[in-house]
Write a protein that holds these residues in place. Structure first.
Motif: not given
Lengths: 300, 300
Positions: B106, B108, B233, B263, B277
């Motif tokens: 992801s 992030m 995200d 996130v 998610l």
């Protein structure tokens, strides 16, 4: 159409699954298409393979052993044989042509991979390139990498799309795969109905060799792909361009011929094959008439 | 410092390996640091885990069983116990604090994960946030996800960096991990020598819940993360924003409270946990004096 030849490349299998659910999802131009998952057991575990890379398992010696002494064959050897017995040229539901759907962690975009210089493969790839402009990677003359699935059918191509992590589905990756597949089926249809419009030449990227990341004596990697190279697949290199960087910020640079083109930069699955990137040479080849005739004869 | 708690997250282990080779590679501010690979057996195979997720294996019941009936414990249960016996508060080389290095597919960025509301964790995370501005994901109140490694030490944080595919090393990911780690060690040093400068408040993203991708009755995924959401995200959602898209281009939209923050969008390893998610709420919390005192007492 095969997807999931590598069990952790999950965009192709999703495309096939949705195609089965919604027949209009992919425009097959009325072709008689059979859908198959290459390595269902590996897909179930989200692993590239279980015992050996299925897409290196179509070597004659392995197929022969799987056929004659199955008790001593591993799971991918048996699966390669099973795919041929079902869909191969002499199989139960024989296919003239195979398309194998792959994805990569490298920034390869949407491209075709051709193995060797079979006229039918190159003629078909030229038609798809003429429609969509996709780059073509011609893999050949690599003794360490043999036994690809696509080589075992009279005509066979790989559609390779990236970057996408292993075991991640992305709508853009599925879309690109679908567009390449539809262009390919449209090209096949055009050959069959005699409306194929060939380009004057096909642009290929001819495989020259591969390079591993620098390693210590222990075999552990001692450097990373340089940030200037990461994601720059298909972009020509020149002497002095940085390839790798180590923990002390020292770069190892490209010392080859200006203009060579890197592909499969930092592909996750190639680390075990000691490949950090491969080098190719971009060449434009004329399309001989007999290549087109060979494809027309095969698909006619 | 632990890396390789998940065997296919290979940037942290490379950082530790290079740190061992080149002690100046990471500025440890003179702290007495011990380096450990969380799950060496899984790392050797490039798999997240062998029998069960090691970072969900630090539950009291599992540790108790591994300790009393080891013959019936699986490999990760035994490894969790072994890590505690070596480095735990009562271990052979006891540590006050653990930092667990992770990566994600992801987007992030560079962030911290804190489990629950332990004052020492939040005080330390606040100091790192004050230095580097990293977002903090506060994971709590999730009955389905328990038994994290970091919870078993008196103080423990996760450094989470992405996006990066599993089994791919990238110099930018290693760099971000190193910067977060160095900021964390600088924060620890500042607490020990009495120079810590705390912010007035710590901004956390409090876990509220998770959402799976739409699935058919068979359990197969019937949609993908929407391209408008992929890679977003930390960016607030509002009602009506698309979350998923299916093969017929129909979107499933967000119906929650405006401003919730997604996130771990499309993290590869969370598919098996039925998480496409997670939702969080961004909150700014004042830093009570006793949190800072608790951290000073622990590290003093």
């Amino acid at each position: 159409m095969v997807a999931g030849t590598h069990g952790n490349e999950i965009n192709g299998p999703w495309l096939l699954d949705q195609w089965r659910q919604h027949p209009n999802f992919v425009d097959s131009k009325g072709l008689d298409v059979q859908l198959a998952i290459g390595n269902p057991a590996a897909c179930a575990q989200g692993r590239r393979y279980l015992d050996r890379d299925l897409n290196r398992s179509f070597r004659s010696d392995l197929l022969e052993r799987a056929s004659t002494v199955p008790a001593e064959a591993d799971r991918e050897m048996l699966q390669a044989l099973a795919l041929l017995q079902q869909f191969g040229p002499e199989g139960q539901t024989p296919c003239d042509l195979v398309v194998d759907l792959h994805s990569t962690t490298s920034a390869m975009g949407n491209c075709l991979v051709v193995y060797g210089r079979r006229p039918v493969d190159l003629a078909l790839a030229a038609l798809v390139q003429h429609r969509l402009g996709l780059p073509i990677y011609l893999h050949e003359a690599d003794a360490a990498q043999q036994g690809f699935l696509a080589e075992r059918w009279p005509c066979g191509l790989v559609i390779e799309v990236g970057p996408v992590p292993q075991n991640v589905r992305r709508s853009d990756i599925v879309l690109q795969t679908r567009l390449a597949l539809e262009a390919l089926m449209a090209a096949i249809t055009s050959v069959r109905d005699g409306t194929a419009r060939y380009p004057d030449q096909v642009v290929i990227h001819r495989h020259l060799g591969s390079l591993d990341v620098p390693r210590r004596r222990s075999g552990d990697p001692d450097a990373l792909v340089h940030p200037n190279l990461q994601g720059r697949d298909w972009q020509p290199l020149k002497a002095g361009d940085p390839l790798f960087i180590n923990a002390e910020s020292k770069a190892a640079v490209f010392e080859g011929e200006d203009g060579l083109i890197p592909v499969f930069i930092n592909e996750a699955a190639y680390a075990e094959k000691a490949i950090a990137l491969s080098f190719t040479k971009r060449e434009a080849w004329p399309l001989p008439k007999d290549w087109k005739e060979a494809l027309a004869n095969l698909l006619g």
